[in-house]
Motif scaffolding. Structure first.
Motif, mmCIF file in Angstrom:
data_model
loop_
_atom_site.group_PDB
_atom_site.id
_atom_site.type_symbol
_atom_site.label_atom_id
_atom_site.label_comp_id
_atom_site.label_asym_id
_atom_site.label_seq_id
_atom_site.Cartn_x
_atom_site.Cartn_y
_atom_site.Cartn_z
ATOM 1 N N ALA A 67 0.860 -1.180 0.000
ATOM 2 C CA ALA A 67 0.000 0.000 0.000
ATOM 3 C C ALA A 67 0.899 1.234 0.000
ATOM 4 C CB ALA A 67 -0.913 0.006 1.211
ATOM 5 N N ALA A 68 1.483 1.525 -1.142
ATOM 6 C CA ALA A 68 2.400 2.657 -1.244
ATOM 7 C C ALA A 68 1.613 3.946 -1.306
ATOM 8 C CB ALA A 68 3.250 2.506 -2.488
ATOM 9 N N CYS A 69 2.240 4.963 -0.833
ATOM 10 C CA CYS A 69 1.572 6.261 -0.877
ATOM 11 C C CYS A 69 1.648 6.820 -2.286
ATOM 12 C CB CYS A 69 2.192 7.208 0.159
ATOM 13 S SG CYS A 69 3.890 7.647 -0.205
ATOM 14 N N PRO A 70 0.799 7.771 -2.634
ATOM 15 C CA PRO A 70 0.762 8.298 -3.995
ATOM 16 C C PRO A 70 2.095 8.898 -4.431
ATOM 17 C CG PRO A 70 -1.173 9.017 -2.769
ATOM 18 C CD PRO A 70 -0.299 8.282 -1.816
ATOM 19 N N GLY A 71 2.851 9.495 -3.540
ATOM 20 C CA GLY A 71 4.158 10.065 -3.900
ATOM 21 C C GLY A 71 5.126 8.974 -4.320
ATOM 22 N N GLU A 72 5.102 7.861 -3.579
ATOM 23 C CA GLU A 72 5.969 6.744 -3.930
ATOM 24 C C GLU A 72 5.519 6.118 -5.244
ATOM 25 O OE1 GLU A 72 5.927 4.032 -0.682
ATOM 26 O OE2 GLU A 72 7.178 5.289 0.587
ATOM 27 N N MET A 73 4.225 6.065 -5.473
ATOM 28 C CA MET A 73 3.697 5.485 -6.705
ATOM 29 C C MET A 73 4.112 6.314 -7.912
ATOM 30 S SD MET A 73 2.259 2.848 -7.373
ATOM 31 C CE MET A 73 0.950 1.907 -8.023
ATOM 32 N N SER A 74 4.041 7.639 -7.774
ATOM 33 C CA SER A 74 4.451 8.483 -8.899
ATOM 34 C C SER A 74 5.958 8.380 -9.111
ATOM 35 C CB SER A 74 4.033 9.938 -8.668
ATOM 36 O OG SER A 74 4.758 10.490 -7.581
ATOM 37 N N SER A 75 6.714 8.226 -8.027
ATOM 38 C CA SER A 75 8.156 8.039 -8.134
ATOM 39 C C SER A 75 8.443 6.706 -8.827
ATOM 40 C CB SER A 75 8.787 8.069 -6.740
ATOM 41 O OG SER A 75 10.132 7.710 -6.814
ATOM 42 N N LEU A 76 7.669 5.677 -8.451
ATOM 43 C CA LEU A 76 7.829 4.368 -9.078
ATOM 44 C C LEU A 76 7.491 4.446 -10.566
ATOM 45 C CD1 LEU A 76 8.307 1.325 -8.858
ATOM 46 C CD2 LEU A 76 5.893 1.087 -8.295
ATOM 47 N N LEU A 77 6.425 5.142 -10.883
ATOM 48 C CA LEU A 77 6.043 5.283 -12.292
ATOM 49 C C LEU A 77 7.090 6.053 -13.074
ATOM 50 C CD1 LEU A 77 2.201 5.923 -12.027
ATOM 51 C CD2 LEU A 77 3.366 3.849 -12.766
ATOM 52 N N SER A 78 7.667 7.099 -12.468
ATOM 53 C CA SER A 78 8.704 7.846 -13.180
ATOM 54 C C SER A 78 9.950 6.983 -13.352
ATOM 55 C CB SER A 78 9.038 9.152 -12.459
ATOM 56 O OG SER A 78 9.683 8.896 -11.233
ATOM 57 N N LEU A 79 10.266 6.149 -12.348
ATOM 58 C CA LEU A 79 11.400 5.230 -12.489
ATOM 59 C C LEU A 79 11.110 4.193 -13.573
ATOM 60 C CD1 LEU A 79 12.515 4.546 -8.814
ATOM 61 C CD2 LEU A 79 13.773 5.775 -10.582
ATOM 62 N N GLN A 80 9.877 3.715 -13.617
ATOM 63 C CA GLN A 80 9.508 2.747 -14.645
ATOM 64 C C GLN A 80 9.594 3.384 -16.037
ATOM 65 O OE1 GLN A 80 5.666 1.473 -13.325
ATOM 66 N NE2 GLN A 80 6.481 -0.130 -11.986
ATOM 67 N N GLU A 81 9.137 4.615 -16.132
ATOM 68 C CA GLU A 81 9.212 5.321 -17.411
ATOM 69 C C GLU A 81 10.676 5.525 -17.808
ATOM 70 O OE1 GLU A 81 8.147 7.281 -20.894
ATOM 71 O OE2 GLU A 81 6.963 5.996 -19.572
ATOM 72 N N GLU A 82 11.487 5.910 -16.819
ATOM 73 C CA GLU A 82 12.910 6.099 -17.091
ATOM 74 C C GLU A 82 13.545 4.772 -17.522
ATOM 75 O OE1 GLU A 82 16.984 7.550 -14.819
ATOM 76 O OE2 GLU A 82 15.052 7.859 -13.847
ATOM 77 N N ASN A 83 13.192 3.685 -16.836
ATOM 78 C CA ASN A 83 13.696 2.367 -17.219
ATOM 79 C C ASN A 83 13.269 2.011 -18.641
ATOM 80 O OD1 ASN A 83 15.153 1.731 -14.954
ATOM 81 N ND2 ASN A 83 13.484 0.622 -13.952
ATOM 82 N N ARG A 84 12.020 2.293 -18.945
ATOM 83 C CA ARG A 84 11.516 2.005 -20.294
ATOM 84 C C ARG A 84 12.302 2.787 -21.338
ATOM 85 N NH1 ARG A 84 8.332 4.128 -23.956
ATOM 86 N NH2 ARG A 84 7.795 5.937 -22.714
ATOM 87 N N LEU A 85 12.542 4.075 -21.086
ATOM 88 C CA LEU A 85 13.304 4.894 -22.024
ATOM 89 C C LEU A 85 14.749 4.399 -22.146
ATOM 90 C CD1 LEU A 85 12.006 8.463 -21.076
ATOM 91 C CD2 LEU A 85 11.457 7.132 -23.123
ATOM 92 N N LEU A 86 15.315 4.042 -20.986
ATOM 93 C CA LEU A 86 16.676 3.518 -21.018
ATOM 94 C C LEU A 86 16.750 2.205 -21.792
ATOM 95 C CD1 LEU A 86 17.879 4.265 -17.382
ATOM 96 C CD2 LEU A 86 18.664 5.370 -19.484
ATOM 97 N N GLN A 87 15.741 1.374 -21.615
ATOM 98 C CA GLN A 87 15.709 0.105 -22.342
ATOM 99 C C GLN A 87 15.553 0.340 -23.847
ATOM 100 O OE1 GLN A 87 16.469 -2.867 -21.288
ATOM 101 N NE2 GLN A 87 16.808 -2.035 -19.246
ATOM 102 N N GLN A 88 14.737 1.317 -24.220
ATOM 103 C CA GLN A 88 14.594 1.653 -25.641
ATOM 104 C C GLN A 88 15.924 2.146 -26.199
ATOM 105 O OE1 GLN A 88 11.395 4.482 -25.748
ATOM 106 N NE2 GLN A 88 9.830 2.911 -26.059
#
Length: 188
Positions: A67-88
Motif C-alpha cells: 500500500a504505497a503512498c501516492p508520492g511513492e507510486m508516482s516516483s515508481l512510475l517515473s522510475l519505470q518510465e525512465e527504465n523504459r526509455l533507457l531500455q529503448q
C-alpha cells in the motif's frame, strides 16, 4: 479502488507495456529476439525481454509495502518510465552495434577477397615477368648460338671458297703449262 486492486491494475498495465515493448521495439526485423551481454564477460547473453522483466521485478521488489503512498507510486512510475526509455535507448544502441558489427564483418570479407585477388594478380604478373625473362634469356641464348653457327659457317665457306679459288689458279697454271708444252712440242 482498494490498494490490492490498484496494485493488480498497475501490474496488468505494466505487463501490457512490457508486452508492447517486446513486440514493437525489442524484436529485430527478422523476428529474432535481441540479447544483451551478461554482467560479466563469462556470463551467457540474456534475452532483452527477460532482462527488462528482471529490472522491473527488482524495482518493484524494492517497495516495502504493497500500500504505497501516492508520492511513492508516482516516483515508481517515473522510475519505470525512465527504465523504459533507457531500455529503448539500450535496444537502439544494441541494434546499431549489431549493424556496425555486420558491416565490419562484411568489410573484412571484402578486404580479404580483394587482398587475395591482389596477391594472385601479383603472383601472376611476377610469374609472367619471370617467364618473359626466361623466354628473353632463352631467345638471347638462341640468338648467340645462331650467330656463332653463322660465323662458323661463314668461316667454313671462306675457307672452301679460298680453297676453290686456289684450286682454280693451280688448274689455270697447269693449263698454261700444258699449252706451253704443247706449243713447244708442235714447234719442235
Amino acid at each position: 479502488m482498494s490498494a490490492p486492486e490498484r496494485a493488480a491494475d498497475a501490474e496488468l498495465k505494466l505487463e501490457a507495456v512490457i508486452q508492447k515493448l517486446e513486440s514493437s521495439v525489442l524484436t529485430s526485423g527478422e523476428g529474432k529476439s535481441l540479447t544483451i551481454r551478461g554482467s560479466s564477460e563469462d556470463a551467457p547473453p540474456t534475452r532483452l525481454p527477460a532482462r527488462i522483466r528482471e529490472i522491473v521485478a527488482e524495482n518493484l521488489s524494492e517497495q516495502e509495502s504493497p500500500a504505497a503512498c501516492p508520492g511513492e507510486m508516482s516516483s515508481l512510475l517515473s522510475l519505470q518510465e525512465e527504465n523504459r526509455l533507457l531500455q529503448q535507448e539500450l535496444s537502439r544502441v544494441e541494434d546499431l552495434l549489431a549493424q556496425s558489427r555486420a558491416e565490419r564483418d562484411e568489410l573484412a570479407i571484402k578486404y580479404n577477397a580483394i587482398s587475395e585477388r591482389l596477391e594472385q594478380a601479383l603472383r601472376l604478373e611476377t610469374g609472367e615477368r619471370e617467364r618473359e625473362s626466361l623466354e628473353n634469356k632463352s631467345l638471347a641464348q638462341q640468338n648467340i648460338e645462331l650467330r656463332r653457327r653463322l660465323e662458323e659457317e661463314q668461316a667454313a665457306y671462306k675457307r672452301k671458297l679460298q680453297a676453290y679459288q686456289e684450286g682454280q689458279q693451280r688448274q689455270a697454271q697447269l693449263v698454261q703449262k700444258l699449252q706451253a708444252k704443247l706449243e713447244q712440242a708442235h714447234l719442235s
